[in-house]
Design a protein around this motif. Structure first.
Motif, mmCIF file in Angstrom:
data_model
loop_
_atom_site.group_PDB
_atom_site.id
_atom_site.type_symbol
_atom_site.label_atom_id
_atom_site.label_comp_id
_atom_site.label_asym_id
_atom_site.label_seq_id
_atom_site.Cartn_x
_atom_site.Cartn_y
_atom_site.Cartn_z
ATOM 1 N N LEU A 79 0.811 -1.217 0.000
ATOM 2 C CA LEU A 79 0.000 0.000 0.000
ATOM 3 C C LEU A 79 0.846 1.270 0.000
ATOM 4 N N PHE A 80 1.938 1.234 0.768
ATOM 5 C CA PHE A 80 2.763 2.435 0.942
ATOM 6 C C PHE A 80 4.219 2.004 1.078
ATOM 7 N N HIS A 81 4.918 1.898 -0.041
ATOM 8 C CA HIS A 81 6.272 1.330 -0.052
ATOM 9 C C HIS A 81 7.272 2.064 0.842
ATOM 10 N N PRO A 82 7.202 3.403 0.991
ATOM 11 C CA PRO A 82 8.179 4.071 1.868
ATOM 12 C C PRO A 82 8.130 3.633 3.331
ATOM 13 N N ILE A 83 7.124 2.845 3.720
ATOM 14 C CA ILE A 83 7.073 2.362 5.103
ATOM 15 C C ILE A 83 8.261 1.444 5.403
ATOM 16 N N ILE A 84 8.911 0.946 4.354
ATOM 17 C CA ILE A 84 10.103 0.102 4.542
ATOM 18 C C ILE A 84 11.192 0.881 5.283
ATOM 19 N N TYR A 85 11.218 2.216 5.106
ATOM 20 C CA TYR A 85 12.196 3.046 5.819
ATOM 21 C C TYR A 85 11.866 3.093 7.315
ATOM 22 N N PHE A 86 10.581 3.075 7.629
ATOM 23 C CA PHE A 86 10.162 3.009 9.032
ATOM 24 C C PHE A 86 10.623 1.680 9.637
ATOM 25 N N PHE A 87 10.434 0.577 8.881
ATOM 26 C CA PHE A 87 10.887 -0.729 9.345
ATOM 27 C C PHE A 87 12.402 -0.729 9.554
ATOM 28 N N GLY A 88 13.131 -0.070 8.660
ATOM 29 C CA GLY A 88 14.583 0.035 8.803
ATOM 30 C C GLY A 88 14.964 0.783 10.065
ATOM 31 N N ALA A 89 14.253 1.886 10.339
ATOM 32 C CA ALA A 89 14.518 2.658 11.559
ATOM 33 C C ALA A 89 14.216 1.813 12.796
ATOM 34 N N LEU A 90 13.168 0.999 12.711
ATOM 35 C CA LEU A 90 12.810 0.104 13.809
ATOM 36 C C LEU A 90 13.930 -0.900 14.076
ATOM 37 N N LEU A 91 14.520 -1.423 13.005
ATOM 38 C CA LEU A 91 15.642 -2.358 13.145
ATOM 39 C C LEU A 91 16.857 -1.682 13.775
ATOM 40 N N LEU A 92 17.146 -0.457 13.348
ATOM 41 C CA LEU A 92 18.278 0.269 13.928
ATOM 42 C C LEU A 92 18.055 0.533 15.416
ATOM 43 N N TYR A 93 16.821 0.894 15.767
ATOM 44 C CA TYR A 93 16.493 1.134 17.173
ATOM 45 C C TYR A 93 16.649 -0.156 17.987
ATOM 46 N N ALA A 94 16.162 -1.280 17.435
ATOM 47 C CA ALA A 94 16.285 -2.575 18.125
ATOM 48 C C ALA A 94 17.756 -2.951 18.305
ATOM 49 N N ALA A 95 18.569 -2.695 17.276
ATOM 50 C CA ALA A 95 20.001 -2.991 17.367
ATOM 51 C C ALA A 95 20.656 -2.120 18.445
ATOM 52 N N TYR A 96 20.291 -0.848 18.500
ATOM 53 C CA TYR A 96 20.824 0.052 19.518
ATOM 54 C C TYR A 96 20.459 -0.439 20.924
ATOM 55 N N LYS A 97 19.178 -0.840 21.095
ATOM 56 C CA LYS A 97 18.725 -1.318 22.405
ATOM 57 C C LYS A 97 19.478 -2.590 22.814
ATOM 58 N N MET A 98 19.742 -3.463 21.828
ATOM 59 C CA MET A 98 20.474 -4.696 22.139
ATOM 60 C C MET A 98 21.907 -4.385 22.541
ATOM 61 N N ALA A 99 22.519 -3.437 21.834
ATOM 62 C CA ALA A 99 23.928 -3.133 22.080
ATOM 63 C C ALA A 99 24.133 -2.299 23.347
ATOM 64 N N PHE A 100 23.260 -1.326 23.590
ATOM 65 C CA PHE A 100 23.507 -0.377 24.673
ATOM 66 C C PHE A 100 22.398 -0.296 25.712
ATOM 67 N N GLY A 101 21.339 -1.099 25.556
ATOM 68 C CA GLY A 101 20.176 -0.981 26.439
ATOM 69 C C GLY A 101 20.343 -1.594 27.812
ATOM 70 N N GLY A 102 21.373 -2.383 28.025
ATOM 71 C CA GLY A 102 21.524 -3.045 29.313
ATOM 72 C C GLY A 102 20.596 -4.252 29.392
ATOM 73 N N GLU A 103 20.592 -4.886 30.544
ATOM 74 C CA GLU A 103 19.785 -6.087 30.722
ATOM 75 C C GLU A 103 18.390 -5.711 31.173
ATOM 76 N N GLU A 104 17.383 -6.213 30.457
ATOM 77 C CA GLU A 104 16.009 -5.916 30.825
ATOM 78 C C GLU A 104 15.485 -6.970 31.766
ATOM 79 N N LYS A 105 14.688 -6.536 32.724
ATOM 80 C CA LYS A 105 14.076 -7.447 33.685
ATOM 81 C C LYS A 105 12.619 -7.678 33.294
ATOM 82 N N ILE A 106 12.112 -8.836 33.680
ATOM 83 C CA ILE A 106 10.699 -9.126 33.458
ATOM 84 C C ILE A 106 9.924 -8.584 34.644
ATOM 85 N N ASP A 107 9.021 -7.652 34.387
ATOM 86 C CA ASP A 107 8.240 -7.023 35.445
ATOM 87 C C ASP A 107 6.863 -7.679 35.471
#
Length: 196
Positions: A79-107
């Motif tokens: 429907l809207f091909h440029p949304i792939i850039y949003f998905f890319g940004a989501l991947l970069l954010y996830a990679a950042y969280k994995m690398a620098f986010g620290g250990e997450e606890k289950i609340d």
């Protein structure tokens, strides 16, 4: 299955390469699920004999949710091909969280899945074998085994948010995306027991 794709499809070489790439990406991204499963089982004190049942239903749920996410993601891109850039940004954010986010606890107190379950069922604090629900004095109660399943499903939904865009970046062929995801997820149970 990859050999089948290679010989069955008209453009088999390309499709088989997409499947293999998608499978390897999904398999590598699902390894972190296993560590979360181990952590959830440990926190919830799930007996060893009940773990295969929870994993089986957790994997079935993961397959269902991922198919839904894949179909939605592919539809959004069509429907809207440029949304792939949003998905890319989501991947970069996830990679950042994995690398620098620290250990997450289950609340457990603030988990949305558990809050949703507690709106519909009272929750027992002890395990009743392999039962997700029990009936006591005419009332249905959720057991900690069901709460564990809810935690596993909600964690998998979080993981799907970064793994689905990764494979959509490789191919938009829905068949290849779904099958590579399913095969990667089906191997999780055996991989869990090898790791545990």
């Amino acid at each position: 299955f990859n050999v089948f794709i290679y010989f069955y499809f008209e453009n088999g070489h390309q499709k088989a390469l997409e499947f293999l790439t998608g499978y390897l990406i999904e398999k590598s991204l699902s390894v972190d699920n296993l560590f979360v499963f181990i952590m959830i089982f440990s926190i919830m004190g799930v007996p060893d004999e009940s773990r295969p049942l929870v994993l089986k239903w957790g994997i079935i749920g993961a397959i269902v949710f991922r198919i839904i996410f894949i179909l939605l993601g592919v539809q959004l891109i069509e429907l809207f091909h440029p949304i792939i850039y949003f998905f890319g940004a989501l991947l970069l954010y996830a990679a950042y969280k994995m690398a620098f986010g620290g250990e997450e606890k289950i609340d457990l107190q603030h988990n949305k899945g558990i809050k949703l379950v507690s709106k519909f069922f009272s929750i027992k604090s002890e395990y009743y074998g392999n039962h997700f629900f029990i009936k006591d004095k005419g009332k249905i109660f959720a057991t900690p085994l069901f709460i564990t399943l809810v935690l596993i499903e909600t964690s998998d939904i979080v993981f799907a948010i970064d793994s689905i865009p990764a494979i959509i970046a490789i191919t938009q062929d829905t068949f290849i995306i779904i099958t590579s995801n399913v095969f990667a997820i089906l191997g999780l149970r055996a991989l869990y027991f090898a790791l545990a």
